[in-house]
Design a protein around this motif. Sequence first.
Motif, PDB file in Angstrom:
ATOM      1  N   THR A 155       0.840  -1.202   0.000  1.00 33.12           N
ATOM      2  CA  THR A 155       0.000   0.000   0.000  1.00 33.12           C
ATOM      3  C   THR A 155       0.876   1.253   0.000  1.00 33.12           C
ATOM      4  OG1 THR A 155      -1.795  -1.152   1.112  1.00 33.12           O
ATOM      5  CG2 THR A 155      -1.780   1.227   1.314  1.00 33.12           C
ATOM      6  N   ASP A 216      -5.850  -1.782  -4.829  1.00 40.72           N
ATOM      7  CA  ASP A 216      -5.143  -2.336  -3.677  1.00 40.72           C
ATOM      8  C   ASP A 216      -5.875  -3.560  -3.124  1.00 40.72           C
ATOM      9  OD1 ASP A 216      -3.143  -2.412  -1.849  1.00 40.72           O
ATOM     10  OD2 ASP A 216      -3.668  -0.577  -0.794  1.00 40.72           O
ATOM     11  N   ASP A 217      -5.115  -4.594  -2.794  1.00 41.89           N
ATOM     12  CA  ASP A 217      -5.676  -5.803  -2.175  1.00 41.89           C
ATOM     13  C   ASP A 217      -6.718  -6.490  -3.064  1.00 41.89           C
ATOM     14  OD1 ASP A 217      -4.069  -5.804   0.029  1.00 41.89           O
ATOM     15  OD2 ASP A 217      -5.445  -4.668   1.292  1.00 41.89           O
ATOM     16  N   HIS A 401      -7.803  -2.696   6.610  1.00 41.24           N
ATOM     17  CA  HIS A 401      -8.213  -2.525   5.206  1.00 41.24           C
ATOM     18  C   HIS A 401      -9.696  -2.804   4.998  1.00 41.24           C
ATOM     19  CE1 HIS A 401      -3.977  -2.530   4.850  1.00 41.24           C
ATOM     20  NE2 HIS A 401      -3.871  -3.798   5.142  1.00 41.24           N
TER      21      HIS A 401
HETATM   22 MG    MG Z   1      -1.998  -2.935   1.977  1.00 41.49          MG
END
Ligand code: MG
Length: 448
Positions: A155, A216-217, A401
Amino acid sequence: MPATFDRMWKKSLEKIYNSHYFNDQDFKSWISKTTLFKIENNIAYIAYKSSITKAIMEQQLSLFETTLQEEYGSPIKIHLIEQKEMEQMIPEVVVQQKTNILLENKFNPTYTFENFIEGNSNQEAYAACFAACNQISFPAFNPLMLYGNSGLGKTHLLHAVGNYLAAERPEAKVIYMYSGDFVSLLIEAMRAKSIHGNTVDQVKQQLLDCDYFLIDDIQNLQNSASQEVFFTVYNQLIQKNSQIIITSDIHPHDLNNLQNRLVSRFSSGLAINISKPGFETSKAILKKKLEGREDIISDDVLDYLALTFSNDVRNLEGRLNQLIFQSTLFNPEIIDMKFAMEHLGKEPIVEKRSELTIRSIKKAVSQFYGLSYSDIEGKSRLKQIMNARHICVYLSREMLHKPYMQIGQELGKRDHTTIQSSYNRACELIKKDKAFATAIDQIKEKLT
Ligand code: MG
Ligand code: ADP
């Protein structure tokens, strides 16, 4: 709400703010939270969330009208309407409004390339991200995929790309999204599908308008309908040479929740692993964190931390913070091994990292501020309570998250745009309010 309306209203509000008609408090707490969602027959529909806002604005309605008129270019009347009422009337406008807010990037200012320590474990990922920011014609590797365990800087690197582009190539359009937010947004868009047009298509169009798409992710992109939309957006972005950067907590081949065709697309680019940092890199990360304060801690303690906690940089930083915090309580001459051994073993509020949940964050924050859950979940606008709320949101994002929607559910059933604003506010406060930043560090320490 088309982006032009959004801009016009923001500009008008900026002018009104600068004219000092209202005190700062009223402006920030109430007026700035309004949105312009449509102009029809020279009537501008302004949505407000609280009746206090309505009362304040009604007293100076003509001021708002003339200011907005200057931006719009022809005469305009304002109609104030409650946000909830507006949401029921036109769900597709709401989705668009939410997409706009979600696409308003606020990158964590501390996650920069300069603050990222390079070592064998992450050099390649760093270099590929940096190169991706500087290629002008077309991407050399597309998509670029970074994968590796949680807490190793994925991140951080995505935000570094965002921060770098904002500073060096402000003309580049950048979209950053947690895949969890992408899923929530699409679920809402599908629900709002209406006679006025296809809301999902609107969202797609907005996503396609970018030069960089940072997601992200990706492992959270589970829902199959959202994968379908992602697949088309992805293909079109690749065709128009927009750079896509994806992160994942797991190896691309182990992304079992994703359709095979999606996974095979990913392999057409460049996949880079980030592994746990070695001893030297871990130590350099700790030193970077200490910048200018190295004399408060002895070198063998840094060695010990770097050797013991390098599996997860988040945890590594947490341990250092824990020691610094304890040293402000106990005032040792220096944080030496004896002090470290005594205090690293102290019971944290949450026993195991795996038990970390939004609820345990709420618990730690409420203990820190001496508040109850209902204070945090309630509607009070006392600075102390608002700050506590911002910290809950910030930590739920940074440490877990979680999508804004879920955080909102657990914080008094708040709307996900409110939660996003709260996250953005926390990022701002970290920069300018030292007490706030320290509170975050201390609560984080307790949690790790
Ligand atoms: Mg992350
Ligand atoms: P991930 O996304 O891989 O789970 P993050 O990017 O959230 O990990 O990193 C966790 C924390 O560790 C962040 O505070 C980040 O700034 C820090 N961090 C990770 N790697 C580095 C590095 N190489 N240099 C400096 N800080 C790092």
